[in-house]
Design a protein around this motif. Structure first.
Motif, PDB file in Angstrom:
ATOM      1  N   ASP A  86       0.780   5.319   3.739  1.00 36.36           N
ATOM      2  CA  ASP A  86      -0.341   6.253   3.906  1.00 36.36           C
ATOM      3  C   ASP A  86      -1.610   5.768   3.194  1.00 36.36           C
ATOM      4  O   ASP A  86      -2.722   5.899   3.739  1.00 36.36           O
ATOM      5  CB  ASP A  86       0.039   7.634   3.353  1.00 36.36           C
ATOM      6  N   GLY A  87      -1.442   5.199   1.998  1.00 41.80           N
ATOM      7  CA  GLY A  87      -2.632   4.892   1.212  1.00 41.80           C
ATOM      8  C   GLY A  87      -3.006   3.425   1.106  1.00 41.80           C
ATOM      9  O   GLY A  87      -4.139   3.098   0.727  1.00 41.80           O
ATOM     10  N   TYR A  88      -2.064   2.528   1.433  1.00 43.40           N
ATOM     11  CA  TYR A  88      -2.334   1.099   1.185  1.00 43.40           C
ATOM     12  C   TYR A  88      -1.917   0.220   2.362  1.00 43.40           C
ATOM     13  O   TYR A  88      -1.738  -0.984   2.204  1.00 43.40           O
ATOM     14  CB  TYR A  88      -1.580   0.645  -0.075  1.00 43.40           C
ATOM     15  N   ASP A  89      -1.780   0.826   3.529  1.00 42.03           N
ATOM     16  CA  ASP A  89      -1.251   0.110   4.685  1.00 42.03           C
ATOM     17  C   ASP A  89      -2.090  -1.108   5.073  1.00 42.03           C
ATOM     18  O   ASP A  89      -1.576  -2.093   5.618  1.00 42.03           O
ATOM     19  CB  ASP A  89      -1.135   1.067   5.876  1.00 42.03           C
ATOM     20  N   ASP A  90      -3.403  -1.071   4.812  1.00 47.47           N
ATOM     21  CA  ASP A  90      -4.268  -2.190   5.208  1.00 47.47           C
ATOM     22  C   ASP A  90      -4.022  -3.451   4.371  1.00 47.47           C
ATOM     23  O   ASP A  90      -4.518  -4.524   4.692  1.00 47.47           O
ATOM     24  CB  ASP A  90      -5.730  -1.790   5.116  1.00 47.47           C
ATOM     25  N   ASN A  91      -3.211  -3.341   3.291  1.00 43.44           N
ATOM     26  CA  ASN A  91      -2.883  -4.511   2.476  1.00 43.44           C
ATOM     27  C   ASN A  91      -1.630  -5.235   2.971  1.00 43.44           C
ATOM     28  O   ASN A  91      -1.374  -6.360   2.541  1.00 43.44           O
ATOM     29  CB  ASN A  91      -2.636  -4.090   1.016  1.00 43.44           C
ATOM     30  N   PHE A  92      -0.855  -4.576   3.838  1.00 44.15           N
ATOM     31  CA  PHE A  92       0.438  -5.113   4.211  1.00 44.15           C
ATOM     32  C   PHE A  92       0.521  -5.452   5.696  1.00 44.15           C
ATOM     33  O   PHE A  92       0.144  -4.643   6.543  1.00 44.15           O
ATOM     34  CB  PHE A  92       1.558  -4.123   3.861  1.00 44.15           C
ATOM     35  N   LYS A  93       1.021  -6.626   5.973  1.00 46.61           N
ATOM     36  CA  LYS A  93       1.313  -7.015   7.354  1.00 46.61           C
ATOM     37  C   LYS A  93       2.645  -6.432   7.786  1.00 46.61           C
ATOM     38  O   LYS A  93       2.816  -5.976   8.917  1.00 46.61           O
ATOM     39  CB  LYS A  93       1.342  -8.545   7.459  1.00 46.61           C
ATOM     40  N   HIS A  94       3.640  -6.471   6.870  1.00 45.76           N
ATOM     41  CA  HIS A  94       4.954  -5.877   7.109  1.00 45.76           C
ATOM     42  C   HIS A  94       5.398  -5.164   5.846  1.00 45.76           C
ATOM     43  O   HIS A  94       5.142  -5.627   4.720  1.00 45.76           O
ATOM     44  CB  HIS A  94       5.996  -6.937   7.473  1.00 45.76           C
ATOM     45  N   GLN A 222      15.609  -0.762  -2.009  1.00 53.34           N
ATOM     46  CA  GLN A 222      14.729  -1.897  -2.252  1.00 53.34           C
ATOM     47  C   GLN A 222      13.746  -2.034  -1.096  1.00 53.34           C
ATOM     48  O   GLN A 222      14.001  -1.560   0.008  1.00 53.34           O
ATOM     49  CB  GLN A 222      15.517  -3.188  -2.475  1.00 53.34           C
ATOM     50  N   MET A 223      12.629  -2.678  -1.388  1.00 53.23           N
ATOM     51  CA  MET A 223      11.564  -2.794  -0.399  1.00 53.23           C
ATOM     52  C   MET A 223      10.979  -4.207  -0.432  1.00 53.23           C
ATOM     53  O   MET A 223      10.675  -4.740  -1.498  1.00 53.23           O
ATOM     54  CB  MET A 223      10.457  -1.771  -0.681  1.00 53.23           C
ATOM     55  N   PHE A 224      10.856  -4.792   0.773  1.00 54.16           N
ATOM     56  CA  PHE A 224      10.224  -6.099   0.919  1.00 54.16           C
ATOM     57  C   PHE A 224       8.898  -5.913   1.648  1.00 54.16           C
ATOM     58  O   PHE A 224       8.800  -5.087   2.565  1.00 54.16           O
ATOM     59  CB  PHE A 224      11.122  -7.053   1.716  1.00 54.16           C
ATOM     60  N   VAL A 225       7.896  -6.693   1.244  1.00 53.83           N
ATOM     61  CA  VAL A 225       6.583  -6.581   1.879  1.00 53.83           C
ATOM     62  C   VAL A 225       6.036  -7.969   2.183  1.00 53.83           C
ATOM     63  O   VAL A 225       6.411  -8.955   1.550  1.00 53.83           O
ATOM     64  CB  VAL A 225       5.575  -5.820   0.989  1.00 53.83           C
ATOM     65  N   ASP A 229      -3.204 -11.671   5.475  1.00 58.12           N
ATOM     66  CA  ASP A 229      -3.652 -13.015   5.104  1.00 58.12           C
ATOM     67  C   ASP A 229      -4.718 -13.039   4.017  1.00 58.12           C
ATOM     68  O   ASP A 229      -4.740 -13.927   3.171  1.00 58.12           O
ATOM     69  CB  ASP A 229      -4.159 -13.760   6.344  1.00 58.12           C
ATOM     70  N   ASN A 230      -5.615 -12.060   4.034  1.00 60.76           N
ATOM     71  CA  ASN A 230      -6.732 -12.086   3.067  1.00 60.76           C
ATOM     72  C   ASN A 230      -6.447 -11.292   1.798  1.00 60.76           C
ATOM     73  O   ASN A 230      -7.338 -11.103   0.964  1.00 60.76           O
ATOM     74  CB  ASN A 230      -8.010 -11.558   3.725  1.00 60.76           C
ATOM     75  N   ALA A 231      -5.207 -10.827   1.610  1.00 60.45           N
ATOM     76  CA  ALA A 231      -4.873 -10.015   0.437  1.00 60.45           C
ATOM     77  C   ALA A 231      -4.407 -10.901  -0.709  1.00 60.45           C
ATOM     78  O   ALA A 231      -3.783 -11.943  -0.497  1.00 60.45           O
ATOM     79  CB  ALA A 231      -3.785  -9.004   0.785  1.00 60.45           C
ATOM     80  N   ASN A 232      -4.688 -10.469  -1.931  1.00 58.45           N
ATOM     81  CA  ASN A 232      -4.281 -11.178  -3.131  1.00 58.45           C
ATOM     82  C   ASN A 232      -3.125 -10.421  -3.793  1.00 58.45           C
ATOM     83  O   ASN A 232      -3.199  -9.217  -3.995  1.00 58.45           O
ATOM     84  CB  ASN A 232      -5.461 -11.302  -4.098  1.00 58.45           C
ATOM     85  N   ARG A 257       5.965   1.660 -13.771  1.00 55.84           N
ATOM     86  CA  ARG A 257       4.895   0.791 -13.284  1.00 55.84           C
ATOM     87  C   ARG A 257       5.462  -0.092 -12.185  1.00 55.84           C
ATOM     88  O   ARG A 257       6.470  -0.766 -12.368  1.00 55.84           O
ATOM     89  CB  ARG A 257       4.317  -0.068 -14.416  1.00 55.84           C
ATOM     90  N   LEU A 258       4.785  -0.069 -11.040  1.00 56.18           N
ATOM     91  CA  LEU A 258       5.218  -0.855  -9.886  1.00 56.18           C
ATOM     92  C   LEU A 258       4.407  -2.145  -9.805  1.00 56.18           C
ATOM     93  O   LEU A 258       3.244  -2.194 -10.208  1.00 56.18           O
ATOM     94  CB  LEU A 258       5.043  -0.047  -8.600  1.00 56.18           C
ATOM     95  N   PHE A 259       5.034  -3.178  -9.281  1.00 57.18           N
ATOM     96  CA  PHE A 259       4.302  -4.424  -9.042  1.00 57.18           C
ATOM     97  C   PHE A 259       5.012  -5.236  -7.966  1.00 57.18           C
ATOM     98  O   PHE A 259       6.193  -5.003  -7.668  1.00 57.18           O
ATOM     99  CB  PHE A 259       4.154  -5.239 -10.333  1.00 57.18           C
ATOM    100  N   LEU A 260       4.269  -6.154  -7.373  1.00 59.01           N
ATOM    101  CA  LEU A 260       4.835  -7.031  -6.351  1.00 59.01           C
ATOM    102  C   LEU A 260       5.335  -8.305  -7.019  1.00 59.01           C
ATOM    103  O   LEU A 260       4.580  -8.984  -7.718  1.00 59.01           O
ATOM    104  CB  LEU A 260       3.777  -7.377  -5.293  1.00 59.01           C
ATOM    105  N   PHE A 261       6.598  -8.603  -6.791  1.00 57.11           N
ATOM    106  CA  PHE A 261       7.194  -9.806  -7.354  1.00 57.11           C
ATOM    107  C   PHE A 261       7.278 -10.862  -6.254  1.00 57.11           C
ATOM    108  O   PHE A 261       8.054 -10.713  -5.306  1.00 57.11           O
ATOM    109  CB  PHE A 261       8.582  -9.484  -7.906  1.00 57.11           C
TER     110      PHE A 261
END
Length: 799
Positions: A86-94, A222-225, A229-232, A257-261
């Motif tokens: 809902d809030g961050y979909d434009d950052n994720f391709k999948h 668990q969640m994979f993302v 292409d232009n996201a950091n 605290r969440l983070f992408l590993f």
């Protein structure tokens, strides 16, 4: 000119066959070890290279703080999916929700197999970049579909076309095969994903998972993302860091605290300590890389010592060449050509050694490494490797031999100089410093493994077998199966549990008890068990009693371990109530009926976690724990158990594990390191001894006339042996005193990775010193005694 150099080099090699064999053999051994380690490192660094977009793929991790200590892992709550979409979909391709990898029984016709895989959302095939061989890439579109790996499809269907055929999973529902994908390679995180079933089906058959849609406290997914292409990666991690804390005040006390590993760090840098990333297997990559460099260096030093040991015989050759006009540069080129020829031969032998040992090395290292015949980059690196080794090994002999003055050599007055032997002595000190450090490190690794193995386990693993029954067919049949197994004569005791004996599958919080401090953030290992659990495992009950059929109230009973008693600060825990404060309907309280001795269910190198053993009143336990009859052979017992199992569950594949083997697997990584270190240590010592042999040969050659004079004056063989040996003993003693502080510092740092660790005893270092000195004396004695036995007249005779 080069052809002439190589021709002369070849003649010298043939003329001195024994020294050439030692030279080439020592270098070949060192190069073979370096090649093996290099292949292992490349395999480690190429983990997950199967994915072209690996730099954009990540797993969502979460850090939570309990009583001042932060724990980090990939477990996340289900509501996070909706928040991200809902809030961050434009950052994720999948964005893909997934279950944990689990074993399922797959059945088609009369064929039933057990394979591991995941329940995943529809975008999984795109994120995993699956190479679909048959069927459609969008194979998870329908709720009753299943995607199979090529090997699983072949195991189930043989040569038949699997697309559209129905496979039973868990011997219940039929799933239609929608696609067959190429097996994911071995050196890959998803190599054991042999089937994929739609996430919607997972929710439809698991009520607890459906009910967790809005439960931020249920961290069971668990969640994979994959980022656009232009996201950091770091920027997106910062954006989502406080989502859970902001959207759910009930979990704010744990400071989630969440983070992408990133995928590129999953394998090599997957260890976290108190919320900080502290490395992982990358430490072993560095360790073995350093070992490889040192072993190659030892082999090169060996070559240098053996080459300079022959300097007396090459001095006249150098003198004559210089007297007829040879320049020093030409002589250096000649000696480097000899070095190059030796290294080329050594490399060829090293490749043969690698090919012969690769299968055993793979078994030991748990790898599937192949020799890279078809990779041009390997041969390019090999050529550079050959030239580099030739330069390192041949530079010192070339510079040393080409420095002789022709006048002194031809007049017979050539003397090497007071400090000419110093570089060689330094090289020997370096060799044995490395070797002694390897000895100490290997002993300490073995000590650490044995220390953990000798730790009290809290149960008796001998004769204990675990049989999985992941099917609804088992529900309500525990008492029947217990009677059947016990009456078969193969089993003397049995119980059931919701988690394996050697692992923890569930953790719970949200409990209160008498005396619980305000603000205390609890976290318990949670296992549901049947009657006879403690008895079947031979667990020791230190307070209270076990679950009993004589007490109906035991359906709300709970056993706690000794760590939980301390954790809860309960002096007399038996009879105390454990209440749940989670949810609108927390359910009835649990009554503590006993305290059991701590049982190691996780890492044997870490403290035991506080645990609750709750009575399985809802029949969730799907693992049968069987203690086999010690009066019969294990094979006979297993055959009987399988027959009884198949009588009642004909559609379930019979799968079992010996608990002693499962427990032993916990030491696999350290034991592999220990065995590899032991092998490398033996090779390092062997190569160092060859170098020592060369230096002994050199000294004996230089002191031939001195030895002859001493013998004429009455010196015995022992006197000569003592004279030649004492200098080398001094060198090795110096090596020991250098190696001890270095190895202590390195191994002390390694041991800090383990909470339950061995103390480095003084005798380990003494053993290394005694061993190094003994090896030195054995190596030196051969040449020393040989030189001492030479006829004195022959030694003193001049031309």
């Amino acid at each position: 000119m080069l052809r002439n150099y190589l021709k002369i080099a070849w003649r010298n090699l043939k003329k001195n066959k024994s020294y050439s064999a030692i030279n080439i053999g020592g270098l070949a051994l060192g190069m073979a070890v370096t090649l093996l380690i290099g292949l292992w490192i490349v395999d480690e660094l190429s983990y997950n290279d199967y994915f072209e977009d690996r730099d954009k793929i990540a797993k969502v991790f979460q850090s939570q703080t309990f009583n001042g200590r932060t724990e980090t892992g990939p477990s996340i709550p289900r509501p996070l999916e909706k928040a991200l979409r809902d809030g961050y979909d434009d950052n994720f391709k999948h964005l893909v929700m997934s279950s944990w990898t689990m074993d399922l029984y797959l059945k088609y016709g009369e064929t039933s197999i057990s394979r591991s895989g995941n329940y995943m959302q529809r975008e999984a095939p795109e994120l995993l970049e699956l190479n679909v061989l048959k069927g459609e890439k969008d194979g998870l579109r329908e709720i009753n579909s299943i995607m199979l790996s090529e090997s699983v499809a072949h195991a189930l269907f043989g040569g038949e076309d699997p697309i559209g055929r129905t496979v039973k999973i868990g011997n219940q529902d039929g799933m239609v095969v929608s696609a067959v994908y190429e097996d994911i390679p071995f050196n890959n995180t998803f190599s054991d994903t042999e089937y994929i079933v739609p996430w919607d089906y997972y929710l439809s058959v698991r009520e607890w998972a459906r009910n967790a849609e809005d439960d931020w406290g249920e961290n069971s997914f668990q969640m994979f993302v994959q980022l656009v292409d232009n996201a950091n990666m770091e920027e997106v991690s910062s954006k989502i860091a406080n989502i859970k804390k902001d959207l759910n005040v009930d979990t704010a006390e744990f400071d989630p605290r969440l983070f992408l590993f990133p995928m590129k760090e999953w394998y090599l840098r997957g260890n976290f300590e108190n919320g900080r990333q502290v490395g992982g297997r990358i430490q072993y990559v560095w360790l073995f890389g350093i070992i490889g460099v040192f072993i190659l260096l030892l082999a090169c030093i060996n070559f240098m010592n053996l080459s300079t040991a022959r300097s007396e015989r090459r001095s006249k050759e150098v003198g004559i060449r210089k007297s007829i006009g040879s320049q020093r540069g030409q002589l250096i080129n000649q000696f480097l050509s000899e070095s190059f020829l030796v290294v080329v031969f050594a490399f060829g032998i090293a490749v043969v050694i690698v090919l012969l040992s690769l299968s055993g090395f793979n078994d030991l290292a748990k790898k599937e490494i192949g020799f890279p015949w078809a990779k041009p980059i390997f041969w390019l690196i090999s050529i550079i490797f050959i030239f580099f080794t030739s330069l390192v090994a041949g530079s010192y002999p070339a510079l040393y031999l080409s420095s002789f003055r022709p006048v002194d050599v031809l007049k017979g007055t050539f003397k090497a100089g007071k400090y000419a032997g110093l570089p060689r002595k330094i090289l020997v000190v370096l060799q044995f410093t490395v070797s002694v450090a390897f000895i100490i490190g290997t002993v300490i690794v073995k000590q650490q493994i044995d220390h953990a193995k000798d730790r009290p386990m809290g149960y008796d693993k001998e004769g204990l077998v675990q049989v999985a029954a992941f099917s609804d067919e088992r529900v309500g049949k525990y008492d029947l199966m217990r009677n059947e197994f016990m009456n078969s004569g193969a089993v003397i005791e049995m119980s059931a549990s919701s988690s394996p004996i050697t692992r923890i599958w569930n953790n719970r919080d949200g409990f209160t008890w008498e005396g619980k401090p305000d603000g205390f953030q609890e976290d318990f290992a949670w296992t549901e068990v049947s009657y006879d659990y403690a008895r079947s495992l031979n667990m020791k009950i230190v307070e209270g009693r076990d679950f009993s059929r004589d007490f109906a109230s035991d359906s709300l009973g709970v056993l706690i371990n000794e760590t939980a008693k301390k954790y809860m600060n309960l002096e007399n825990p038996v009879g105390k109530l454990l209440r749940s404060d989670a949810g609108v309907d927390p359910g009835p309280p649990l009554k503590i009926i006993g305290v059991v001795e701590d049982m190691i269910a996780q890492s044997p190198y870490e403290p035991v976690k506080q645990g609750l053993y709750v009575f399985d009143r809802f029949n969730n336990a799907s693992l049968y724990n069987l203690r086999l009859n010690p009066e019969q052979s294990a094979s006979r017992n297993i055959a009987i158990v399988e027959r009884v199992f198949k009588e009642h569950f004909p559609d379930i594949s019979f799968e079992y594990d010996f608990i002693d083997a499962e427990y032993g697997a916990k030491f696999a990584a350290e034991e592999r390191i220990g065995k590899l270190s032991g092998i490398f240590t033996a090779l390092a010592i062997l190569i160092s001894c060859l170098g020592l042999f060369g230096l002994t040969s050199f000294v004996a050659e230089q002191r031939t006339k001195e030895i002859g004079v001493r013998k004429v004056l009455g010196a015995s063989v022992f006197n000569v042996w003592k004279m030649l040996s004492k200098d080398f003993v001094k060198l090795v003693a110096i090596s020991c005193f250098i190696a001890i502080p270095i190895s202590y510092y390195v191994m002390n740092g390694w041991l800090q990775n383990y909470a339950y660790r061995v103390i480095m005893e003084w005798w380990i270092f003494l053993l290394a010193i005694v061993g190094a000195l003994a090896i030195t004396l054995l190596t030196v004695s051969f040449q020393a005694i040989k030189a001492a036995k030479v006829n004195a007249i022959k030694s003193l005779r001049t031309e």
